[in-house]
Design a protein around this motif. Structure first.
Motif, PDB file in Angstrom:
ATOM      1  N   ALA A   4      26.039  -0.477  -2.907  1.00 59.13           N
ATOM      2  CA  ALA A   4      24.616  -0.921  -2.999  1.00 59.13           C
ATOM      3  C   ALA A   4      23.865   0.251  -2.796  1.00 59.13           C
ATOM      4  O   ALA A   4      22.890   0.658  -3.401  1.00 59.13           O
ATOM      5  N   ALA A   8      22.017   3.230  -5.304  1.00 57.26           N
ATOM      6  CA  ALA A   8      20.271   3.220  -5.315  1.00 57.26           C
ATOM      7  C   ALA A   8      20.088   4.791  -5.044  1.00 57.26           C
ATOM      8  O   ALA A   8      19.020   5.196  -4.980  1.00 57.26           O
ATOM      9  N   ASP A 125      26.258  -6.871  -4.556  1.00 57.39           N
ATOM     10  CA  ASP A 125      25.666  -5.413  -4.578  1.00 57.39           C
ATOM     11  C   ASP A 125      24.627  -5.189  -5.478  1.00 57.39           C
ATOM     12  O   ASP A 125      23.413  -4.599  -4.696  1.00 57.39           O
ATOM     13  N   ARG A 129      21.057  -4.080  -3.303  1.00 57.46           N
ATOM     14  CA  ARG A 129      20.251  -3.064  -3.802  1.00 57.46           C
ATOM     15  C   ARG A 129      18.740  -3.358  -3.911  1.00 57.46           C
ATOM     16  O   ARG A 129      17.918  -2.529  -3.354  1.00 57.46           O
TER      17      ARG A 129
END
Length: 245
Positions: A4, A8, A125, A129
């Motif tokens: 995650a 990002a 995930d 995020r």
């Protein structure tokens, strides 16, 4: 969590805690004590190395520290209590996912909200995020309360720690035995099926323990004659168990 963060576009260091402090002895902070307790299931030397590396990194870093956990998961909550005690007055931030209802789209395209979340481990995930940036500083009084409670739990040093409405509490070694026996029948069933049913029927509103600990209790119940075993009771995949007729 690591995926995650990387998805990002961030390069934050992500540390995973590889212990379950909701079970076993906690009266010592020495990772060697926990490693020896896990030795029947995991390599003691490797377990000690991983735990020591984790605690050394977390307690000595001067980097910004963000801790993720859920209060309705005994393992995650126990970890946070232990962390609060070790960090003392050091400032850090938290993401408490307890009760979060996260948006998703049904197969028919209509929007909906998820069931309230119990733990970080049950969040995808993609949703993790989205939660990046939702951290908040923990207050000094709040951190002290978590730390003080952990000190009390360490003094009690029970076999299990479970989540109740009031928070984390000590529980005796036979705490889950009744729940296991409720899922067993007079018909032979694989141990893994009884374990899965025990977890499934007792996962709301709190997640209390996992398959390894329930397996140790099945072994104990077989030794006590409260369950019969067809095969090695330590083998949850191959062994079958049932109640005595």
């Amino acid at each position: 969590m690591r995926k995650a963060v990387r998805d990002a576009g961030r390069d934050d260091e992500v540390l995973a805690f590889r212990d379950s402090l909701n079970c076993g002895p906690i009266d010592s902070d020495d990772p060697a004590s926990r490693a020896m307790w896990w030795a029947p299931s995991y390599d003691a030397a490797e377990t000690e190395r991983v735990l020591r590396q984790f605690w050394d990194r977390v307690t000595t870093t001067t980097d910004r520290l963000v801790v993720w956990f859920g209060r309705h998961h005994a393992g995650e909550l126990a970890f946070f209590h232990a962390l609060a005690e070790r960090l003392g007055r050091r400032p850090y931030e938290i993401v408490d996912v307890t009760g979060l209802e996260l948006p998703f789209v049904r197969r028919d395209g209509t929007p909906a909200l998820s069931y309230p979340k119990q733990s970080v481990g049950t969040i995808s995930d993609a949703d993790l995020r989205r939660l990046l940036g939702s951290e908040r500083p923990i207050g000094a009084d709040e951190a002290r309360q978590y730390a003080d409670r952990w000190r009390q739990l360490k003094q009690e040093n029970a076999y299990f720690r479970v989540v109740e409405a009031t928070g984390l509490s000590s529980a005796p070694i036979d705490y889950f035995d009744r729940l296991i026996l409720e899922q067993a029948t007079v018909v032979w069933n694989r141990s893994i099926s009884v374990i899965s049913d025990t977890i499934g029927y007792n996962s709301e509103p709190y997640v209390q323990t996992g398959d390894v600990m329930l397996l140790t209790r099945i072994v104990a119940l077989v030794e006590q004659g409260k369950l019969l075993a067809d095969g090695d009771p330590r083998d949850m995949l191959a062994c079958r168990i049932r109640l005595p007729v």
